[in-house]
Design a protein around this motif. Structure first.
Motif, mmCIF file in Angstrom:
data_model
loop_
_atom_site.group_PDB
_atom_site.id
_atom_site.type_symbol
_atom_site.label_atom_id
_atom_site.label_comp_id
_atom_site.label_asym_id
_atom_site.label_seq_id
_atom_site.Cartn_x
_atom_site.Cartn_y
_atom_site.Cartn_z
ATOM 1 N N ILE A 57 0.799 -1.213 -0.104
ATOM 2 C CA ILE A 57 0.070 -0.153 0.238
ATOM 3 C C ILE A 57 0.688 1.183 -0.081
ATOM 4 C CG2 ILE A 57 -1.482 1.252 1.374
ATOM 5 C CD1 ILE A 57 -2.803 -1.330 2.288
ATOM 6 N N ILE A 58 1.787 1.326 0.937
ATOM 7 C CA ILE A 58 2.737 2.363 0.822
ATOM 8 C C ILE A 58 3.401 2.565 -0.333
ATOM 9 C CG2 ILE A 58 4.934 3.163 2.020
ATOM 10 C CD1 ILE A 58 4.028 2.003 4.740
ATOM 11 N N ASP A 59 4.074 1.384 -1.103
ATOM 12 C CA ASP A 59 4.525 1.759 -2.251
ATOM 13 C C ASP A 59 3.823 1.922 -3.393
ATOM 14 O OD1 ASP A 59 6.932 0.751 -1.233
ATOM 15 O OD2 ASP A 59 6.638 -1.470 -2.114
ATOM 16 N N GLU A 60 2.408 1.643 -3.433
ATOM 17 C CA GLU A 60 1.441 2.312 -4.325
ATOM 18 C C GLU A 60 1.200 3.699 -4.160
ATOM 19 O OE1 GLU A 60 -3.246 1.643 -5.460
ATOM 20 O OE2 GLU A 60 -2.230 -0.125 -4.431
ATOM 21 N N VAL A 65 2.299 9.420 -5.973
ATOM 22 C CA VAL A 65 2.962 10.834 -5.376
ATOM 23 C C VAL A 65 3.928 11.155 -6.561
ATOM 24 C CG1 VAL A 65 4.150 12.156 -3.757
ATOM 25 C CG2 VAL A 65 2.261 10.840 -3.031
ATOM 26 N N ALA A 66 4.884 10.266 -6.740
ATOM 27 C CA ALA A 66 6.016 10.257 -7.787
ATOM 28 C C ALA A 66 5.454 10.745 -9.218
ATOM 29 C CB ALA A 66 6.974 9.184 -7.813
ATOM 30 N N ALA A 67 4.554 9.811 -9.595
ATOM 31 C CA ALA A 67 3.913 10.344 -10.872
ATOM 32 C C ALA A 67 3.273 11.600 -10.877
ATOM 33 C CB ALA A 67 2.749 9.376 -11.273
ATOM 34 N N ARG A 68 2.487 12.030 -9.772
ATOM 35 C CA ARG A 68 1.824 13.453 -9.787
ATOM 36 C C ARG A 68 2.989 14.602 -9.765
ATOM 37 N NH1 ARG A 68 -1.411 16.771 -11.093
ATOM 38 N NH2 ARG A 68 -1.917 18.372 -9.577
ATOM 39 N N ARG A 69 4.168 14.223 -8.923
ATOM 40 C CA ARG A 69 5.117 15.158 -9.006
ATOM 41 C C ARG A 69 5.774 15.345 -10.300
ATOM 42 N NH1 ARG A 69 9.476 12.690 -5.846
ATOM 43 N NH2 ARG A 69 7.870 12.770 -3.996
ATOM 44 N N GLU A 70 6.008 14.311 -11.066
ATOM 45 C CA GLU A 70 6.199 14.465 -12.334
ATOM 46 C C GLU A 70 5.550 15.308 -13.358
ATOM 47 O OE1 GLU A 70 8.228 11.451 -14.383
ATOM 48 O OE2 GLU A 70 9.600 10.698 -12.679
#
Length: 89
Positions: A57-60, A65-70
């Motif tokens: 769940i944390i990894d997901e 968050v990383a995708a949104r940041r990019e």
């Protein structure tokens, strides 16, 4: 002499029953330890599975968050490019 084997059989039965009675407690203790060990293993496995699910769940969430940041970085870069294009025009 006729009852000698009967007496000998009774004495042998007495010693066998004393040995069996004393061994019962040892066997019960072994069974108890085995059961406790099995319960401990089951609890550890359950805890490990729970941690793995939680980590998934944390990894997901981190990947989202990383995708949104990019995506935000791309939008900011696009805005900067638009701003520089307006200044040049």
């Amino acid at each position: 002499m006729e009852y000698g084997f009967v007496v000998l059989g009774i004495v042998a039965l007495l010693f066998i029953s004393m040995y069996g009675y004393s061994y019962i407690s040892v066997a019960q203790e072994k069974a108890k330890l085995t059961k406790e060990r099995q319960l401990r293993k089951e609890k550890e496995e359950h805890r490990r599975q729970s941690r793995l699910r939680h980590q998934a769940i944390i990894d997901e969430k981190v990947s989202k968050v990383a995708a949104r940041r990019e995506e935000i970085q791309r939008e900011l870069q696009l805005l900067k490019d638009m701003k520089t294009a307006q200044k040049v025009s």
